[in-house]
Design a protein around this motif. Structure first.
Motif, PDB file in Angstrom:
ATOM      1  N   MET A 103     -46.131  -6.288  10.873  1.00  0.00           N
ATOM      2  CA  MET A 103     -45.030  -6.122  11.821  1.00  0.00           C
ATOM      3  C   MET A 103     -45.316  -6.820  13.139  1.00  0.00           C
ATOM      4  SD  MET A 103     -44.040  -2.140  11.161  1.00  0.00           S
ATOM      5  CE  MET A 103     -42.930  -1.744   9.802  1.00  0.00           C
ATOM      6  N   GLU A 104     -44.382  -7.701  13.537  1.00  0.00           N
ATOM      7  CA  GLU A 104     -44.486  -8.354  14.836  1.00  0.00           C
ATOM      8  C   GLU A 104     -44.432  -7.363  15.979  1.00  0.00           C
ATOM      9  OE1 GLU A 104     -41.797 -11.197  17.786  1.00  0.00           O
ATOM     10  OE2 GLU A 104     -41.076 -10.756  15.759  1.00  0.00           O
ATOM     11  N   PHE A 105     -43.662  -6.292  15.810  1.00  0.00           N
ATOM     12  CA  PHE A 105     -43.310  -5.434  16.944  1.00  0.00           C
ATOM     13  C   PHE A 105     -44.337  -4.363  17.248  1.00  0.00           C
ATOM     14  CE2 PHE A 105     -40.714  -5.294  13.186  1.00  0.00           C
ATOM     15  CZ  PHE A 105     -40.958  -4.064  12.618  1.00  0.00           C
ATOM     16  N   PHE A 106     -45.500  -4.397  16.584  1.00  0.00           N
ATOM     17  CA  PHE A 106     -46.634  -3.568  16.989  1.00  0.00           C
ATOM     18  C   PHE A 106     -47.810  -4.485  17.297  1.00  0.00           C
ATOM     19  CE2 PHE A 106     -44.221  -0.447  14.466  1.00  0.00           C
ATOM     20  CZ  PHE A 106     -44.087   0.537  15.436  1.00  0.00           C
ATOM     21  N   GLN A 107     -48.530  -4.175  18.362  1.00  0.00           N
ATOM     22  CA  GLN A 107     -49.621  -5.029  18.821  1.00  0.00           C
ATOM     23  C   GLN A 107     -50.956  -4.530  18.280  1.00  0.00           C
ATOM     24  OE1 GLN A 107     -48.979  -5.204  23.097  1.00  0.00           O
ATOM     25  NE2 GLN A 107     -46.864  -5.868  22.763  1.00  0.00           N
ATOM     26  N   GLN A 108     -51.864  -5.460  18.054  1.00  0.00           N
ATOM     27  CA  GLN A 108     -53.091  -5.200  17.319  1.00  0.00           C
ATOM     28  C   GLN A 108     -53.927  -4.017  17.824  1.00  0.00           C
ATOM     29  OE1 GLN A 108     -55.087  -9.018  17.147  1.00  0.00           O
ATOM     30  NE2 GLN A 108     -53.264 -10.018  16.314  1.00  0.00           N
ATOM     31  N   PRO A 109     -54.003  -3.769  19.133  1.00  0.00           N
ATOM     32  CA  PRO A 109     -54.821  -2.631  19.576  1.00  0.00           C
ATOM     33  C   PRO A 109     -54.318  -1.271  19.090  1.00  0.00           C
ATOM     34  CG  PRO A 109     -54.440  -4.146  21.392  1.00  0.00           C
ATOM     35  CD  PRO A 109     -53.544  -4.587  20.279  1.00  0.00           C
ATOM     36  N   PHE A 110     -53.112  -1.226  18.521  1.00  0.00           N
ATOM     37  CA  PHE A 110     -52.550   0.052  18.099  1.00  0.00           C
ATOM     38  C   PHE A 110     -52.622   0.257  16.585  1.00  0.00           C
ATOM     39  CE2 PHE A 110     -50.566  -1.144  22.108  1.00  0.00           C
ATOM     40  CZ  PHE A 110     -50.821  -0.014  22.868  1.00  0.00           C
ATOM     41  N   GLN A 111     -53.491  -0.491  15.911  1.00  0.00           N
ATOM     42  CA  GLN A 111     -53.620  -0.338  14.465  1.00  0.00           C
ATOM     43  C   GLN A 111     -54.037   1.082  14.072  1.00  0.00           C
ATOM     44  OE1 GLN A 111     -52.881  -2.730  12.008  1.00  0.00           O
ATOM     45  NE2 GLN A 111     -53.014  -0.867  10.783  1.00  0.00           N
ATOM     46  N   THR A 112     -54.892   1.703  14.868  1.00  0.00           N
ATOM     47  CA  THR A 112     -55.329   3.069  14.556  1.00  0.00           C
ATOM     48  C   THR A 112     -54.141   4.025  14.502  1.00  0.00           C
ATOM     49  OG1 THR A 112     -57.482   2.691  15.592  1.00  0.00           O
ATOM     50  CG2 THR A 112     -56.779   4.985  15.324  1.00  0.00           C
ATOM     51  N   GLN A 113     -53.196   3.871  15.410  1.00  0.00           N
ATOM     52  CA  GLN A 113     -52.018   4.740  15.428  1.00  0.00           C
ATOM     53  C   GLN A 113     -51.134   4.497  14.205  1.00  0.00           C
ATOM     54  OE1 GLN A 113     -53.224   3.179  18.111  1.00  0.00           O
ATOM     55  NE2 GLN A 113     -53.693   4.864  19.507  1.00  0.00           N
ATOM     56  N   LEU A 114     -50.999   3.237  13.774  1.00  0.00           N
ATOM     57  CA  LEU A 114     -50.221   2.958  12.564  1.00  0.00           C
ATOM     58  C   LEU A 114     -50.873   3.598  11.351  1.00  0.00           C
ATOM     59  CD1 LEU A 114     -48.855   0.869  14.488  1.00  0.00           C
ATOM     60  CD2 LEU A 114     -48.676  -0.655  12.507  1.00  0.00           C
ATOM     61  N   ASP A 115     -52.196   3.495  11.276  1.00  0.00           N
ATOM     62  CA  ASP A 115     -52.915   4.116  10.153  1.00  0.00           C
ATOM     63  C   ASP A 115     -52.721   5.632  10.151  1.00  0.00           C
ATOM     64  OD1 ASP A 115     -53.844   1.590   9.497  1.00  0.00           O
ATOM     65  OD2 ASP A 115     -55.806   1.878  10.440  1.00  0.00           O
ATOM     66  N   ALA A 116     -52.778   6.241  11.339  1.00  0.00           N
ATOM     67  CA  ALA A 116     -52.635   7.694  11.430  1.00  0.00           C
ATOM     68  C   ALA A 116     -51.214   8.127  11.060  1.00  0.00           C
ATOM     69  CB  ALA A 116     -52.988   8.164  12.839  1.00  0.00           C
ATOM     70  N   TYR A 117     -50.224   7.349  11.445  1.00  0.00           N
ATOM     71  CA  TYR A 117     -48.840   7.673  11.091  1.00  0.00           C
ATOM     72  C   TYR A 117     -48.657   7.632   9.572  1.00  0.00           C
ATOM     73  CZ  TYR A 117     -43.801   7.111  10.515  1.00  0.00           C
ATOM     74  OH  TYR A 117     -42.491   7.257  10.108  1.00  0.00           O
ATOM     75  N   ILE A 118     -49.179   6.605   8.912  1.00  0.00           N
ATOM     76  CA  ILE A 118     -49.052   6.505   7.457  1.00  0.00           C
ATOM     77  C   ILE A 118     -49.823   7.623   6.766  1.00  0.00           C
ATOM     78  CG2 ILE A 118     -49.624   5.086   5.443  1.00  0.00           C
ATOM     79  CD1 ILE A 118     -47.149   4.175   7.017  1.00  0.00           C
ATOM     80  N   ALA A 119     -50.962   7.996   7.341  1.00  0.00           N
ATOM     81  CA  ALA A 119     -51.781   9.066   6.748  1.00  0.00           C
ATOM     82  C   ALA A 119     -51.165  10.447   6.952  1.00  0.00           C
ATOM     83  CB  ALA A 119     -53.184   9.027   7.336  1.00  0.00           C
ATOM     84  N   GLY A 120     -50.168  10.548   7.835  1.00  0.00           N
ATOM     85  CA  GLY A 120     -49.524  11.836   8.076  1.00  0.00           C
ATOM     86  C   GLY A 120     -50.194  12.667   9.143  1.00  0.00           C
ATOM     87  N   THR A 121     -51.166  12.108   9.850  1.00  0.00           N
ATOM     88  CA  THR A 121     -51.860  12.868  10.896  1.00  0.00           C
ATOM     89  C   THR A 121     -51.246  12.655  12.276  1.00  0.00           C
ATOM     90  OG1 THR A 121     -53.473  11.085  11.184  1.00  0.00           O
ATOM     91  CG2 THR A 121     -54.018  12.821   9.602  1.00  0.00           C
ATOM     92  N   LEU A 122     -50.241  11.798  12.371  1.00  0.00           N
ATOM     93  CA  LEU A 122     -49.544  11.540  13.628  1.00  0.00           C
ATOM     94  C   LEU A 122     -48.052  11.600  13.336  1.00  0.00           C
ATOM     95  CD1 LEU A 122     -50.520  10.761  16.540  1.00  0.00           C
ATOM     96  CD2 LEU A 122     -50.000   8.390  15.939  1.00  0.00           C
ATOM     97  N   ASP A 123     -47.336  12.538  13.995  1.00  0.00           N
ATOM     98  CA  ASP A 123     -45.909  12.621  13.731  1.00  0.00           C
ATOM     99  C   ASP A 123     -45.159  11.497  14.439  1.00  0.00           C
ATOM    100  OD1 ASP A 123     -45.377  13.348  16.422  1.00  0.00           O
ATOM    101  OD2 ASP A 123     -45.398  15.485  15.969  1.00  0.00           O
TER     102      ASP A 123
END
Length: 392
Positions: A103-123
């Motif tokens: 995704m263009e619209f998310f910047q690389q330093p926020f990969q951890t947050q994307l992973d957490a969202y997919i894992a279900g640990t971040l609403d």
């Protein structure tokens, strides 16, 4: 088949035959005795559309199954583009492909947050706040929400492709040479500047942009190069770490059309089959622009309710301060004043601009929402006030 699929035609651009030069017979007299114009050859640029190449989205997805990378370009504010992106992702998953979405619209330093969202640990709300989505991208999140929710539901990895905004802003001001050694480590080592067509396209975009008198085209070009090279490098890293898996890249059409942006720079790093898909409306029927063009019916998001306020997002303090009002403002009509600080909308506490966007995301014009504000007074100190605001 969904209503969306039935509204789409797909044009395979690779199937365009070109009508080449052909010899013409000499001029002949017609019945009036005048001569017809002699034409020695036809314009070789003339393109002929073979309508048998028009197909369905299902057929397109079948054709994309064996590609290692699928670029699906978008106009950021066109909902139909994002719905088609979702249908392509869904179709590839249903055909058994192991897919990730870049995704263009998310910047690389926020990969951890994307992973957490997919894992279900971040609403979802925390995800939007922690990725700073509304500060860094600002397009209506509802445009992308179906894609993100589908990815979460099916455990599809999301890859943050873009370089940090802090880097591109600094380059826009002072060029790559202005970066510190630590900042240079966050950008690609290899940046290809040799594509004359790419440079010409960026120059056209630069001329159309509002800019200061001292704006530098070279710095503007370096920002575009950083975006495209940075996203290509991140995509290449993921592909090399995940052999046998497929990457669907979602990015603006300017980054994928004619293959000059991300695709060519990714192909330079990873030799793999790739395809480009774009919305074809108001674009030339040019076999070089993409591999496939989609022709969907327009789809509009429901309008979001607005309070009719201008916000101060820079000043620190409790809540978000109101700087002024729109000409038609439900907040002003309810009794809210300039300088009031919004601390709650509905049942959502307000601490930032993102909180306001989240609180209003699924509201509608005409809906009444309770809001809480803090008003500073000359006598008696600050006071908390409640209002029912009719959204515009």
């Amino acid at each position: 088949m969904s209503w969306l699929l039935s509204s789409i035609s797909v044009l395979v651009l690779g199937a365009f035959p070109l009508l080449g030069a052909q010899a013409m017979p000499p001029a002949e007299d017609d019945d009036t005795g005048s001569s017809r114009q002699v034409v020695s050859e036809l314009d070789p640029r003339t393109k002929v559309l073979d309508v048998s190449t028009l197909g369905s989205l299902d057929r397109l997805i079948d054709a994309l199954v064996d590609d290692r990378v699928v670029f699906v370009g978008e106009s950021h504010d066109r909902y139909e583009d994002h719905l088609n992106q979702l249908e392509i992702i869904r179709g590839l998953v249903e055909r058994g492909n192991q897919v990730a979405v870049g995704m263009e619209f998310f910047q690389q330093p926020f990969q951890t947050q994307l992973d957490a969202y997919i894992a279900g640990t971040l609403d979802e709300e925390a995800f939007l706040r922690e990725t700073e989505y509304f500060e860094r991208w600002r397009f209506d999140y509802r445009l992308y929400r179906p894609i993100l929710r589908y990815a979460r539901e099916h455990g599809i990895p999301l890859i943050a492709l873009n370089v940090p905004r802090e880097i591109t802003q600094k380059v826009g001001d002072g060029g790559i040479d202005s970066l510190s050694s630590a900042e240079r480590r966050q950008i690609p080592d290899e940046i290809d500047r040799d594509d004359a067509d790419y440079r010409a396209h960026v120059e056209q975009v630069f001329e159309m942009h509002p800019k200061d008198e001292d704006a530098s085209f070279e710095h503007f070009l370096e920002v575009q190069l950083l975006w495209d090279e940075g996203m290509a490098e991140r995509a290449a890293q993921w592909l090399e770490a995940n052999p046998g898996k497929q990457l669907v890249v979602l990015a603006g059409v300017g980054h994928v059309q004619y293959g000059r942006g991300i695709p060519a720079r990714l192909q330079r790093r990873v030799d793999a089959p790739m395809s480009i898909v774009m919305n074809g409306h108001q674009r030339p029927l040019d076999p070089e622009i993409a591999d496939y063009l989609l022709y969907p019916q327009p789809v509009e998001l429901p309008k979001t309710g607005l309070m009719g306020v201008m916000l101060d997002t820079e000043t620190a303090g409790a809540g978000v301060a109101i700087q002024g009002f729109a000409q038609k403002s439900g907040a002003r009509e309810a009794g809210v004043e300039t300088g009031d600080r919004i601390i709650e909308i509905g049942d959502i506490p307000i601490e930032s601009y993102a909180d306001i966007r989240i609180a209003l995301m699924d509201s509608r014009p005409g809906e009444r929402l309770p809001i809480q504000v803090v008003r500073d007074r000359l006598v008696g100190g600050a006071k908390q006030l409640s209002f029912d605001v009719t959204l515009q």
